[in-house]
Structures are given as structure tokens and as C-alpha cells.
Design an enzyme around this catalytic site. Structure first.
Site, mmCIF file in Angstrom:
data_model
loop_
_atom_site.group_PDB
_atom_site.id
_atom_site.type_symbol
_atom_site.label_atom_id
_atom_site.label_comp_id
_atom_site.label_asym_id
_atom_site.label_seq_id
_atom_site.Cartn_x
_atom_site.Cartn_y
_atom_site.Cartn_z
ATOM 1 C CG HIS A 163 8.891 5.355 -7.423
ATOM 2 N ND1 HIS A 163 7.635 5.852 -7.182
ATOM 3 C CD2 HIS A 163 9.758 6.302 -6.975
ATOM 4 C CE1 HIS A 163 7.735 7.068 -6.648
ATOM 5 N NE2 HIS A 163 9.016 7.358 -6.488
ATOM 6 C CB SER A 284 5.645 -27.113 -8.913
ATOM 7 O OG SER A 284 4.832 -27.552 -9.976
ATOM 8 C CE LYS A 290 7.197 -22.617 -10.054
ATOM 9 N NZ LYS A 290 7.253 -21.183 -10.287
ATOM 10 C CD GLU A 297 3.974 -17.582 -3.153
ATOM 11 O OE1 GLU A 297 3.064 -18.415 -3.323
ATOM 12 O OE2 GLU A 297 4.983 -17.536 -3.887
#
Ligand code: ARG
Length: 468
Positions: A163, A284, A290, A297
Site C-alpha cells: 500500500h 528542464s 532538474k 517515464e
């Protein structure tokens, strides 16, 4: 170079009194995506022609002319000089027309005892067989890279989650081995699918077989098929093998996607369990700090398209009466994209697995939060004679106190712990340690470092001998 051929020269044109519009031509043509099957189309044609000559259906001279013509076509394609014509609809007619230009009547005799229906089914199967073999090789490479990562981290402790909450301490090697299992089953599925792919449709002709004295076994042997398709109607029409492949591909991508999700979470600065080599990440355009995990992804995103291809092929098939219908031309783009996506993804992941830097301190710090050894304390009490449910309750009280005091179970003093059960003694601190917790799960499939090392050795041995 091939000149634009008039409508009259098309394979079926004499039957028609008006040409199709340009729009219909474009709508029905497949050459711009099925030309990637050119090489397997030529292989299939050469095996068919050899059989026709052997059976004396065409002459040896015809066969030689066909061989010569095909050699030139191969060279033209390799050099990028072959002119693919929309007017000629698909890869099959493009190659046959060029062959006829090069080899005259021999080229026109090639299609004896054959139809594009059994020809295209053969081509797809040859194409897929090679794709599956590539995928099997990549799945193997990927698993070898994961095994190296697991081995280097057989003792590295991190929290295991349920969980998305800290559950119990595990070893990172054990965690990675879970993926080795998944990708191992993916390889099994691909290898199993290959068995049903590797059957020869040629000889089925349009749908009913042919009146010529063909030798299908001979063609099967020449092309490396295990057997011939046993029913001509089925051979030209069903694409279940392609659906099966997409199902196996979708599962492979699903496993990739699960792993990607973890890589993204682990690399997030808030978690910081790993770093991924710069060559798999991008920055970025606006935020200079970043470093984004683009590859995982994107892989997670690309899983959607492969799942979509599976549904596309299932839907393509579901309404088709026997035998061949033009619907089947729509099988190629989803199939090819599924092949490309899985191959590219596995190739990158096999490399990326070697570009993962593990940060054991961050993993350890996380495992020390969240009462990861609470189950160990309960098991300890059970071993001292307390029924499990009572032990569970006693530990729940202990955890509640720790939550209030904002400390871990292992931070409590012995006399504090005794408040929860008089059975608790000094040796409790062995089970409350992370090392003690993982080492105690010492059975096949458990997270103990000794078991992880044994599992890695077994997996390596299996990869060394098995075909998949
Ligand atoms: N391009 C077609 C396909 O991909 C080849 C078979 C065409 N057969 C036919 N009867 N029109 O399925």
C-alpha cells in the site's frame, strides 16, 4: 528503375471497367508499411520457386531466372534504389512486378499455386519469428544486467512496501530478483508463442489449397518452419499468433512499466534510493536543477500503445468470417509498432540497468522509519509461546507508544518493551535490527541475503543452459 505501371498491368485489373480513385488507392494500399517485410517476402518466394522447380511445375531455367531477379531486387532495396509504387498496392505486388521486369515470364510464373493470402500470412510469420528471437535475446541481456545489480546488492537493505507504506525490511537484491522472475516468464511466453508462429501457411493458396502437385513440407523445411498449417482456411485467415504475440508484448511492457514506476519514485529527490546515469535523463528547459527520469517515464507511457495494439488486433479479428478478408491488412501497423516498441524499450533497459547507482544509506534510513520490524517482534513473541493474534495486539500497543514518542521500536529500552509482554528479553534486539530481520527470512523465495545469492546462482545457471 521501375516506371509507373499502368492500371492494365495490375494483377487483377482486366476484371474492372474503371480504375479506383486516388483516395481509394491510398486507402487500400499497404506498401508504405508492409515494405518492411520485403526480405522475408523474397525468402518465401525463393523457397516457393525452388519447390515449384523441384516438382517440375516450373522449369529449372525459370527458377534460375527468378533467383537472379530476386538477387537484383535485394540489391536495389539494400541500396535504397528500389522504387515502391502505391499503384502496386503492397510489398508482394511491388516485388513481383519488378521481378517480371527483370526475369520476364519466369517472374509471371512465380505466383503459380500461391495467393497473396498465403504469401502474406507466411511473410508475417517469418517476420515475427525473427522479432521474437531478437526479443528473447534482449530479455536475456536485460536479465543478466539485473542479476548483476541484484548480486551487488544482495545485502543492501531497504524497506519493502505494501500500500505504498513501509512494510518489512527487504534486500534490494531480492527486490530486483522479483523483476528477473517477471521477465523470465515474459521470455517463456515469447518462446511459447514462437511455436505457434512457426508454422507454414504457404500451400493454402487463396483459401482452399491448389490443384498443383506442391510439396509443402519441402517449403517448410527450407524456411525453417516446424510444421505446415493443417487447414487452408485457417492458414490464410487467423491472426491469433499475432494477437498472442501482442498479449505477450503487452505483459512485457506492463512489467517494464511497473519497474519504471519504481525507478521514477526511487529517483525522486524525496526518496533518493537511486540515481540513473545522465544518458537516460534530460533536464528542464526552465528549471536548471532538474534531472528527469525520461526513459522510465516514456516506457511507462509506451506501455499504453502496446496494450492498445493488443485490443486493436483482437477487435480486428472478432468479426471476421472464414477465410481471408482485407481487414487483415490492418494487422501490420499495430504488430510492427508493438515489435519496435518492445525491442527499443528492452534494448534501452538492458543498458539502463547497468547505469543505476544505488544509495544504500538512503535505503537504510527509510527502512529504519515506519516500524518495519514490527512483524519480527510479533514472530519473536510467537516463538516464545504467545498465540499470533495476541502477539499482533501486543506489538500494536508498542507501535502506538513509538508513534507518540516519535521513535522506532529498536529505540525502546528493554524495560519499556517488557510492558507489552513479559516474554520480551534482551535477545529481542537481534530481531529488531534490520540485518536480523532480513537474515531470518531464510527459505526459498525469502529475502535473506543467503537466499538472494542462491537465487542469483540458480537464475544464472538457468540462463546459461536454457534456450530462453
Ligand atoms: N496486403 C494484403 C494484406 O496485407 C495482402 C493480401 C491481399 N489479398 C487479397 N486477397 N486482397 O493482407
Amino acid at each position: 528503375m521501375t516506371a509507373q505501371l499502368s492500371k492494365k498491368s495490375e494483377a487483377w485489373s482486366a476484371r474492372f471497367s474503371e480504375p479506383v480513385s486516388d483516395l481509394v488507392k491510398r486507402y487500400t494500399a499497404s506498401v508504405f508499411f508492409d515494405k518492411r517485410m520485403a526480405e522475408v517476402d523474397i525468402q518465401g518466394s525463393l523457397a516457393h520457386a525452388e519447390m515449384l522447380a523441384h516438382q517440375k511445375i516450373i522449369s529449372t531455367k525459370d527458377y534460375e531466372d527468378i533467383q537472379r531477379g530476386m538477387a537484383q531486387i535485394r540489391a536495389e532495396i539494400a541500396e535504397g534504389k528500389f522504387e515502391w509504387l502505391l499503384d502496386l498496392e503492397d510489398v508482394h505486388l511491388n516485388i513481383e512486378k519488378r521481378l517480371t521486369e527483370l526475369a520476364g515470364d519466369a517472374g509471371k510464373r512465380l505466383h503459380t499455386g500461391r495467393s497473396r493470402n498465403d504469401q502474406v500470412a507466411t511473410d508475417i510469420r517469418l517476420y515475427m519469428r525473427a522479432a521474437i528471437d531478437d526479443i528473447l535475446g534482449l530479455l536475456r541481456e536485460f536479465r543478466l544486467a539485473l542479476l548483476d545489480l541484484a548480486e551487488a546488492n544482495a545485502d543492501t537493505i531497504l524497506p519493502g512496501f505494501t500500500h505504498m507504506q513501509v512494510a518489512q525490511p527487504i534486500t534490494f537484491g531480492h527486490h530486483i530478483l522479483a523483476y528477473v522472475e517477471m521477465f523470465g516468464r515474459d521470455a517463456e511466453r515469447m518462446a511459447d508463442c514462437r511455436k505457434r508462429v512457426n508454422r507454414l501457411p504457404l500451400g493454402a493458396a487463396a483459401l482452399a489449397g491448389t490443384t498443383f502437385p506442391i510439396d509443402r513440407e519441402r517449403v517448410a523445411k527450407a524456411l525453417g518452419f516446424d510444421e505446415v498449417c493443417r487447414n487452408s482456411l485457417d492458414a490464410v485467415s487467423d491472426r491469433d499468433f499475432a494477437i498472442e504475440f501482442c498479449a505477450a508484448a503487452a505483459l512485457t511492457m506492463t512489467h517494464i512499466s511497473r519497474m519504471s514506476e519504481e525507478l521514477v519514485i526511487w529517483m525522486s529527490p524525496r526518496v533518493g534510493f537511486i540515481d540513473i546515469a545522465d544518458r537516460f535523463c534530460t533536464g528542464s528547459s526552465i528549471m536548471p536543477q532538474k534531472k528527469n527520469p525520461d526513459v522510465p517515464e516514456l516506457a511507462r507511457g509506451k506501455t499504453g500503445r502496446v496494450n492498445g495494439h493488443l485490443i486493436a488486433l483482437l477487435t480486428l479479428m472478432k468479426g471476421q468470417p472464414l477465410a481471408y478478408n482485407k481487414d487483415n491488412q490492418e494487422d501490420k501497423e499495430p504488430l510492427f509498432d508493438a515489435v519496435d516498441t518492445v525491442i527499443d524499450t528492452l534494448r534501452i533497459f538492458a543498458d539502463m540497468a547497468r547505469g543505476i547507482t544505488v544509495k544504500p544509506e538512503a535505503m537504510r534510513a527509510a527502512a529504519l522509519q515506519g516500524y518495519a520490524t514490527a512483524t519480527d517482534l510479533a514472530d519473536y513473541l510467537v516463538k516464545k509461546g504467545l498465540p499470533f493474534r495476541d502477539a499482533h495486539e501486543a506489538v500494536a500497543h508498542a507501535v502506538k507508544v513509538c508513534v507518540d514518542k516519535e521513535c522506532d521500536l529498536s529505540d525502546l529500552q528493554l524495560d519499556e518493551l517488557k510492558n507489552f509482554s513479559p516474554l520480551i528479553e534482551q535477545d529481542v534486539f537481534d530481531v529488531l535490527s534490520l540485518e536480523g530481520s532480513v537474515a531470518a527470512r531464510d527459505h526459498i523465495g525469502g529475502t535473506a541475503p543467503a537466499q538472494v545469492k542462491a537465487a542469483i546462482a540458480r537464475a544464472r545457471a538457468a540462463l546459461a543452459i536454457a534456450a530462453v
